[in-house]
Design a protein around this motif. Structure first.
Motif, PDB file in Angstrom:
ATOM      1  N   ALA A   1       0.834  -1.199   0.000  1.00  0.00           N
ATOM      2  CA  ALA A   1       0.000   0.000   0.000  1.00  0.00           C
ATOM      3  C   ALA A   1       0.871   1.253   0.000  1.00  0.00           C
ATOM      4  N   ASP A   2       2.116   1.108   0.452  1.00  0.00           N
ATOM      5  CA  ASP A   2       3.003   2.275   0.497  1.00  0.00           C
ATOM      6  C   ASP A   2       3.271   2.833  -0.896  1.00  0.00           C
ATOM      7  N   ALA A   3       3.113   1.986  -1.910  1.00  0.00           N
ATOM      8  CA  ALA A   3       3.383   2.457  -3.274  1.00  0.00           C
ATOM      9  C   ALA A   3       2.134   2.996  -3.960  1.00  0.00           C
ATOM     10  N   MET A   4       1.080   3.231  -3.159  1.00  0.00           N
ATOM     11  CA  MET A   4      -0.111   3.854  -3.728  1.00  0.00           C
ATOM     12  C   MET A   4       0.013   5.368  -3.665  1.00  0.00           C
ATOM     13  N   SER A   5       1.226   5.865  -3.773  1.00  0.00           N
ATOM     14  CA  SER A   5       1.438   7.312  -3.779  1.00  0.00           C
ATOM     15  C   SER A   5       2.710   7.587  -4.556  1.00  0.00           C
TER      16      SER A   5
ATOM     17  N   GLU B   1      -8.371   1.485   3.565  1.00  0.00           N
ATOM     18  CA  GLU B   1      -8.597   0.100   4.010  1.00  0.00           C
ATOM     19  C   GLU B   1      -7.310  -0.704   4.073  1.00  0.00           C
ATOM     20  N   LYS B   2      -6.242  -0.190   3.507  1.00  0.00           N
ATOM     21  CA  LYS B   2      -4.954  -0.876   3.651  1.00  0.00           C
ATOM     22  C   LYS B   2      -4.079  -0.209   4.713  1.00  0.00           C
ATOM     23  N   GLY B   3      -4.529   0.907   5.232  1.00  0.00           N
ATOM     24  CA  GLY B   3      -3.764   1.585   6.280  1.00  0.00           C
ATOM     25  C   GLY B   3      -2.851   2.645   5.704  1.00  0.00           C
ATOM     26  N   VAL B   4      -3.175   3.921   5.929  1.00  0.00           N
ATOM     27  CA  VAL B   4      -2.317   4.998   5.417  1.00  0.00           C
ATOM     28  C   VAL B   4      -1.162   5.225   6.400  1.00  0.00           C
ATOM     29  N   ASP B   5      -0.166   5.959   5.952  1.00  0.00           N
ATOM     30  CA  ASP B   5       1.009   6.222   6.789  1.00  0.00           C
ATOM     31  C   ASP B   5       0.647   7.221   7.896  1.00  0.00           C
TER      32      ASP B   5
ATOM     33  N   GLY C   1      26.134  -8.655  16.556  1.00  0.00           N
ATOM     34  CA  GLY C   1      25.843  -9.623  15.501  1.00  0.00           C
ATOM     35  C   GLY C   1      24.385  -9.635  15.074  1.00  0.00           C
ATOM     36  N   MET C   2      23.636  -8.619  15.487  1.00  0.00           N
ATOM     37  CA  MET C   2      22.221  -8.573  15.115  1.00  0.00           C
ATOM     38  C   MET C   2      21.928  -7.242  14.440  1.00  0.00           C
ATOM     39  N   LEU C   3      20.848  -7.251  13.688  1.00  0.00           N
ATOM     40  CA  LEU C   3      20.366  -6.002  13.092  1.00  0.00           C
ATOM     41  C   LEU C   3      19.097  -5.596  13.837  1.00  0.00           C
ATOM     42  N   TYR C   4      19.120  -4.396  14.401  1.00  0.00           N
ATOM     43  CA  TYR C   4      17.933  -3.856  15.078  1.00  0.00           C
ATOM     44  C   TYR C   4      17.329  -2.855  14.101  1.00  0.00           C
ATOM     45  N   ILE C   5      16.213  -3.236  13.497  1.00  0.00           N
ATOM     46  CA  ILE C   5      15.661  -2.431  12.403  1.00  0.00           C
ATOM     47  C   ILE C   5      14.356  -1.794  12.833  1.00  0.00           C
ATOM     48  N   LYS C   6      14.222  -0.524  12.511  1.00  0.00           N
ATOM     49  CA  LYS C   6      12.936   0.148  12.734  1.00  0.00           C
ATOM     50  C   LYS C   6      12.344   0.461  11.363  1.00  0.00           C
ATOM     51  N   ALA C   7      11.258  -0.198  11.061  1.00  0.00           N
ATOM     52  CA  ALA C   7      10.650  -0.005   9.738  1.00  0.00           C
ATOM     53  C   ALA C   7       9.897   1.302   9.724  1.00  0.00           C
ATOM     54  N   PRO C   8      10.038   2.083   8.659  1.00  0.00           N
ATOM     55  CA  PRO C   8       9.285   3.330   8.578  1.00  0.00           C
ATOM     56  C   PRO C   8       7.777   3.054   8.593  1.00  0.00           C
ATOM     57  N   THR C   9       6.998   4.011   9.128  1.00  0.00           N
ATOM     58  CA  THR C   9       5.557   3.773   9.268  1.00  0.00           C
ATOM     59  C   THR C   9       4.861   3.636   7.909  1.00  0.00           C
ATOM     60  N   ARG C  10       5.494   4.158   6.855  1.00  0.00           N
ATOM     61  CA  ARG C  10       4.860   3.975   5.536  1.00  0.00           C
ATOM     62  C   ARG C  10       4.901   2.511   5.095  1.00  0.00           C
ATOM     63  N   ARG C  11       5.843   1.752   5.682  1.00  0.00           N
ATOM     64  CA  ARG C  11       5.976   0.341   5.313  1.00  0.00           C
ATOM     65  C   ARG C  11       5.367  -0.546   6.393  1.00  0.00           C
ATOM     66  N   GLN C  12       4.030  -0.525   6.459  1.00  0.00           N
ATOM     67  CA  GLN C  12       3.370  -1.307   7.493  1.00  0.00           C
ATOM     68  C   GLN C  12       3.428  -2.793   7.219  1.00  0.00           C
ATOM     69  N   ASP C  13       3.940  -3.171   6.054  1.00  0.00           N
ATOM     70  CA  ASP C  13       4.054  -4.599   5.742  1.00  0.00           C
ATOM     71  C   ASP C  13       5.284  -5.228   6.395  1.00  0.00           C
ATOM     72  N   ILE C  14       6.172  -4.396   6.959  1.00  0.00           N
ATOM     73  CA  ILE C  14       7.382  -4.945   7.581  1.00  0.00           C
ATOM     74  C   ILE C  14       7.089  -5.257   9.048  1.00  0.00           C
ATOM     75  N   GLN C  15       6.946  -6.526   9.364  1.00  0.00           N
ATOM     76  CA  GLN C  15       6.534  -6.924  10.705  1.00  0.00           C
ATOM     77  C   GLN C  15       7.459  -7.956  11.328  1.00  0.00           C
ATOM     78  N   ILE C  16       7.989  -8.874  10.528  1.00  0.00           N
ATOM     79  CA  ILE C  16       8.743  -9.993  11.086  1.00  0.00           C
ATOM     80  C   ILE C  16      10.072 -10.157  10.347  1.00  0.00           C
ATOM     81  N   GLU C  17      10.912 -11.042  10.887  1.00  0.00           N
ATOM     82  CA  GLU C  17      12.244 -11.245  10.303  1.00  0.00           C
ATOM     83  C   GLU C  17      12.182 -11.590   8.821  1.00  0.00           C
ATOM     84  N   GLU C  18      11.185 -12.448   8.481  1.00  0.00           N
ATOM     85  CA  GLU C  18      11.087 -12.886   7.085  1.00  0.00           C
ATOM     86  C   GLU C  18      10.827 -11.701   6.147  1.00  0.00           C
ATOM     87  N   ASP C  19      10.163 -10.670   6.676  1.00  0.00           N
ATOM     88  CA  ASP C  19       9.929  -9.487   5.839  1.00  0.00           C
ATOM     89  C   ASP C  19      11.254  -8.802   5.501  1.00  0.00           C
ATOM     90  N   ILE C  20      12.177  -8.819   6.459  1.00  0.00           N
ATOM     91  CA  ILE C  20      13.498  -8.240   6.198  1.00  0.00           C
ATOM     92  C   ILE C  20      14.263  -9.101   5.197  1.00  0.00           C
TER      93      ILE C  20
END
Lengths: 803, 345
Positions: free
Chosen positions: A173-177, A369-373, A449-468
């Motif tokens: 949905a982030d690419a709907m703009s 309905e997909k969640g805006v930023d 040895g870990m990546l601590y990632i904060k996904a931008p709010t426009r990318r609400q699809d990033i939720q779990i490790e597999e998304d990364i």
């Protein structure tokens, strides 16, 4: 989503990539570009003309003769548009131009008057009619008066542009703009993007003093921002804005509505503009609708609301269905002077349900309905205020009227680089991973040895490790993933015995002359139980698309008969079809219907056509029965199968048999009842259906060889006179029982029912084979066994040897 | 007597040469060489000759007898050959007349495609799993990471029987059921079957169609395994020189998700009407099994991973055989179905 590459260039430098190359890169890294549309369609020789004179054609009422300055010259053009007038700046296709429909513009004479080109509508330049501003929908397009005469009209209209049509999956949905697409392109090309600068002067009057806001349903509406703009002048938007909207697939209306749509496309944040004065109360209250409450929406439809619909009200009555559509009562119109710009976050599920209930899907609802930023709600309101101030001459009141309880924290995902590499089967270095995260504009920290990632709010699809994992892989490139096969224990694989046997059944039936058919499982309620071997309560759809496909079948025969009729109607001289498929009966404890796999066949017409040697045969009962017997033999069940005369609805009462396997009915075979045949325009037609599962699940002893006989066998033929109704199969069973161990085989070789017989009698002839595996049979032994047979036939079958 | 002998010989040879059938020749043999024939008579009559003449005469008779026999045998070969030639000529047939037809049917083209795919994966160690066509909402959606309220499970798009039961919209519920039944053990299956969606039938849509899906779960199953497996599939199914490419996509039950294109089997990648000038043809969707899907079926998603893929036999058959309208598969027009008679290896 339609992305104008010209517009996109406002935010990102695409490094001079050709649109097709850019499209390929976007497609390969995550968003499928469905089409690359050249808006110029290769047009040339289309210029801005100035209509100097315009008069009626003497020979045709609907045509005008115009003298048009096209820059190089003044030339005469005949125009049929009703809205043509002197003084207009218009689009002129000059002789030599080729328009998108393939129309070639040539010098011509129209009703005796010379015409050197064509004055065009936007539709003629391949702009969809529904996108053309209403004022020009029925005629030619009129350009602003200050447009330079003779200039290239395509440039003026922004048609020398290429649009990328994105096929977005629901997660993106982030690419709907435009901004979202710019982020994506930036990550792909490793380029930084430019945000629009928001900068405007606001008045001293404070917005909160003129507008009150109350949100009652915080769950459905956690954030609401309103800006107030006074003294706007409603009018046409400038050409650049109209062009961009049309390129994005939006029809221009007026400057205020166009700005809200423009910002919707730019930020992905839907906005709505109310006429402040028409709100009447100076108040906005967001609440759940009252059941039965009504609102007239912008499309002039009265809609009845339910309690789970969210509405924007003026404190008294609804003025908009939140996130779906505005109300007619507060709509911006030509005389509007003060507007309220709404930018809000509405809960996705609520908007989805509401838009579904009203069957209203819009550019706005599809984004909500997909969640805006959450972080763009306010920025979009500011951007709109700026543009309205700029384009509609408004005066933006100070500050916003705002309610905000929206969670705007970024989702944190912690993942190890090893996990990413293991999941992909790759060896991407940490540096490469962090470089990709930077390109994606994700906040991150690499530590321990870990990546601590904060996904931008426009990318609400990033939720779990597999998304990364996916983000890293898609930007790194799937082409670089190596090709391996799963490691670990190898498995044998294979078909189950049932699956293997089912293939044997199909292959046998095909070898026997039948084609495999596949028909629909859904049928009409009326046909669902026709010809069924066994009936049970039917399974029906809640919302069928038609009565014809409303119920699950309990027999395969009805649709096979449809196929037979279809083929016969198309002059097929022979139809021999079979099908294996499920029928659906009653209900199991689990609540699902019992699914039984059946095999069925239909046969009609020619069977053997070898007429030059005198062999011709049409399908009859025994052709189909023979195939069934052959199938049972193939499955090793031939010694267990019997056919018994039976009657069944829809089948010929004298030509139908039930098929029994070890005394259990497993199927039926027979001729279609003559009245059923007539109903379907079929000639003599035979059908069979069997419970395939019962056939295939029958357990048999393993196959063992029987020694090939070493001693000769002796055969005896007998002709019996019996009652005409006496079944030959029963006689055969009597013979088998009485024949004892020595009787190896018995078969019918003749049947006579002609005039030489007494009324009500027939003659059946059998050939019996006697054999002893241990030694040569003596005559006496055969005579002894044979006389037992004859005695049994006489006693049990009332059969006499024919003299 | 010598003269008599010579005369007999000439006479016999004359008759031998005159004989035009094997039967006539046999008559000559019996007449002259038989037990009652003149030569035998001569031998018998030798008793009357003086003893000293007998051997000479006997030898002479034998010579004549052998000569006649030789001529006769020679003639016999010629006549037999002629008789066979005559027989062959009489028996000759018009081989261009049609043979006695053997009526055979054939697989439906969809079965042909499905079995080809099944066999290809069976050889790679897969089993075939099947399941009910009427399914619980749980197996069709929820267990596949499509919770209630998810947009992809709109009532409008599926044939519901009741709130919780529907005609399956894909064969993935078979995967969910298999996972649940396997209780955490590795899996390697192919799931073919009929599926249903609430579409109006037209050239490209069918409310009933076929799907074939694959699922592999095990320790350390990687995306590279998916890519390698799909490449083997593409080469075996569409030709050794097929290349594959993966494009990112989205499915709720996999993450990452991809779509697989193969280089066009018609033009080899240079662009034609089959690949719509792109050189690539979209064949299937795939991805790494979403951890939610694993967990819901009782798998430890930290320990085991998996991949899944799915494709439409109708689409493959349409591409492979150039079929333009999906409805052909369900009309069962004999003129259509019977075109898939010949085998291809």
């Amino acid at each position: 989503m339609l992305v104008s590459t010209k517009w996109l260039a406002d935010y990102i430098d695409t490094k001079g990539l050709a649109p097709a190359e850019l499209a390929e890169k976007i497609t390969r890294s995550g968003i499928e570009v469905d089409a690359v549309i050249d808006r110029s369609h290769g047009m040339t020789n289309v210029v801005v003309g100035h209509v100097l004179e315009c008069g009626k054609h003497p020979e045709a009422d609907k045509l005008s003769i115009c003298q048009v300055d096209v820059g190089e010259e003044v030339t005469q053009i005949i125009c049929g548009a009703p809205n043509i007038a002197a003084g207009q700046k218009v689009i002129v296709a000059r002789p030599g131009a080729v328009l998108p429909g393939g129309m070639k513009i040539k010098k011509a004479k129209l009703r005796g008057e010379e015409s050197n080109g064509m004055i065009c509508s936007l539709q003629e330049l391949a702009i969809e009619g529904k996108l053309v501003p209403k004022a020009y929908a029925e005629g030619i397009y009129v350009l602003p008066a200050d447009t330079q005469t003779g200039a290239d009209a395509l440039g003026i209209l922004g048609l020398n542009d290429t649009v990328l049509e994105l096929g977005l999956t629901p997660n993106r949905a982030d690419a709907m703009s435009m901004l979202g697409v710019a982020y994506e392109v930036g990550a792909i090309l490793s380029e930084d993007m430019k945000y629009p600068e928001i900068n405007y002067a606001s008045s001293n009057e404070v917005a909160e003093n003129v507008l009150k806001l109350r949100v009652e349903d915080v769950d459905a509406n956690p954030m609401y921002v309103a800006k107030v703009v006074k003294n706007v002048v409603i009018g046409e938007s400038p050409l650049w804005l109209q062009q961009r909207l049309m390129a994005a697939g939006v029809r221009p209306h007026n400057n205020v509505v166009d700005v809200t749509n423009y910002v919707l496309m730019e930020y992905g944040q839907p906005l709505h503009a109310f006429d402040y004065d028409r709100l009447q109360t100076g108040e906005i209250v967001v609440r759940a609708a009252h059941a039965g409450e009504k609102i007239m929406t912008l499309d002039d439809q009265e809609r009845e609301l339910q309690a789970h619909h969210l509405v924007i009200t003026n404190g008294q009555e609804p003025v908009a269905i939140a996130g779906v559509m505005g109300g007619a009562n507060s709509e911006v119109h030509d005389g509007t002077t003060t507007i309220v710009i709404e930018s809000a976050y509405f809960k996705p599920a609520s908007v989805r349900q509401t838009s579904k209930d009203h069957n209203l899907r819009s550019d706005a609802s599809s984004r909500f309905e997909k969640g805006v930023d959450p972080n763009r709600v306010e920025a979009a309101a500011e951007r709109a205020a700026q543009l309205i101030a700029e384009l509609a001459g408004g005066e933006v009141l100070q500050g916003s009227v705002k309610f905000d309880e929206l969670d705007k924290t970024q989702k944190e995902v912690i993942v190890s680089p090893d996990f990413i590499n293991n999941r992909l089967g790759m060896k991407i270095s940490l540096e490469e991973m962090t470089s990709i995260l930077s390109r994606l504009k994700f906040d991150f920290e690499a530590a321990n040895g870990m990546l601590y990632i904060k996904a931008p709010t426009r990318r609400q699809d990033i939720q779990i490790e597999e998304d990364i994992v996916e983000e890293i892989a898609r930007i790194y490139g799937y082409d670089d993933i190596p090709m391996t096969l799963p490691e670990g224990e190898s498995t044998p694989g294979g078909l189950t015995p049932y699956q293997a046997q089912r293939r044997i059944v199909r292959n046998f039936l095909e070898g026997a002359g039948l084609h495999q058919a596949i028909t629909y499982s859904l049928t009409s309620k009326e046909l669902a139980q026709s010809f069924a071997l066994e009936t049970a309560p039917v399974t029906e759809l809640l919302m069928p698309m038609s009565e014809e496909r409303s119920t699950l079948r309990q027999s395969l025969i009805p649709h096979l008969l449809e196929a037979a009729s279809y083929n016969v109607a198309r002059k097929a001289d022979s139809v021999t079809l079979f099908e294996t498929g499920s029928v659906f009966l009653g209900e199991t404890a689990e609540g699902l219907p019992h699914e039984e796999e059946h095999v069925a066949a239909v046969m009609t017409g020619k069977w053997l056509d070898h007429s030059w040697q005198g062999e011709r045969k049409t399908v009859d009962f025994f052709v189909l029965k023979g195939i069934i017997e052959g199938l049972f033999a193939k499955l090793g069940l031939d010694h267990l199968v019997t056919f018994e005369q039976t009657q069944k609805d829809g089948l010929h009462p004298g030509r139908t048999a039930s098929i029994k396997l070890a005394h259990e009915v497993v199927g039926v075979v027979g001729q279609l009842h003559p009245t059923e045949q007539k109903k379907r325009d079929l000639k003599e037609t035979y059908v069979m259906e069997m419970n395939l599962a019962k056939l295939l699940n029958f357990s048999l002893e393993p196959l063992l060889y029987t020694p090939v006989p070493r001693f000769p066998s002796i055969s005896r033929d007998i002709a019996l006179v019996v009652n005409r109704t006496q079944a030959a199969g029963e006689l055969q069973q009597i013979i088998r029982r009485a024949g004892g161990k020595l009787l190896k085989d018995v078969r019918v070789f003749d049947l006579y029912e002609g005039e030489k017989m007494e009324a009500g009698q027939k003659s059946v002839a059998f050939s019996l084979t006697y054999e002893d595996p241990e030694r040569t049979l003596t005559d006496e032994e055969v005579v002894k066994a044979h006389s037992k047979v004859l005695k049994a036939l006489e006693e049990e079958g009332n059969a006499q040897l024919r003299g | 007597m010598q003269e008599q002998l010579q005369q007999l010989k000439d006479e016999a040879i004359g008759k031998i040469q005159a004989a035009s059938t094997v039967k006539e020749l046999q008559d000559v043999r019996v007449a002259y060489l038989g037990k009652k024939g003149p030569i035998t008579d001569l031998l018998k009559g030798m008793g009357k000759l003086p003893a000293e003449e007998r051997p000479k005469m006997g030898a002479l008779v034998n010579v004549v007898r052998e000569e006649v026999t030789a001529v006769l045998d020679e003639r016999l070969v010629i006549l037999e050959d002629a008789a066979i030639a005559q027989q062959l000529e009489n028996e000759s047939i018009d081989v261009t007349l049609p043979g006695r037809p053997v009526k055979t049917g054939n697989h439906h083209p969809l079965t042909r495609v499905v079995e080809e795919i099944e066999d290809l994966f069976i050889n790679m160690g897969y089993e075939i799993a099947e399941g009910p066509e009427v399914e619980k909402d749980y197996y069709n959606f929820e267990a596949l990471n499509l919770p209630k309220g998810h947009p992809a499970r709109d009532m409008q798009d599926s044939f519901y029987i009741s709130e919780d039961i529907l005609l399956r919209t894909h064969t993935s519920p078979v995967q969910a059921r298999t996972m649940e039944a396997k209780g955490g053990e590795p899996i390697k299956i192919i799931c073919p079957g009929k599926v249903y969606r609430r579409d109006s039938d037209d050239a490209t849509h069918s409310h009933q169609f076929t799907q074939i899906e694959g699922l592999v779960i095990g320790e350390n199953i990687r995306m590279s395994d998916l890519k390698g497996t799909l490449s083997v599939f593409a080469k075996k199914m569409f030709g050794d020189d097929r290349e594959i490419r993966l494009r990112p996509s989205f499915f709720p039950f996999t993450e990452p998700s991809v779509e697989m294109d193969i280089s066009c089997f018609k033009c080899g990648g240079s662009g034609c009407n089959v690949c719509k000038k792109t050189g690539w043809i979209e064949i299937l969707g795939a991805g790494m099994v979403h951890p939610n899907v694993l967990e819901m079926a009782g798998y430890d998603s930290k320990r085991l991973s998996g991949f899944a893929f799915g494709m439409g036999p109708e689409r493959i058959a349409m591409l492979k055989y150039g079929v333009e309208d999906i409805r052909h598969f369900y009309t069962n027009d004999v003129r259509f179905v019977s075109q898939f008679h010949r085998t291809e290896v």
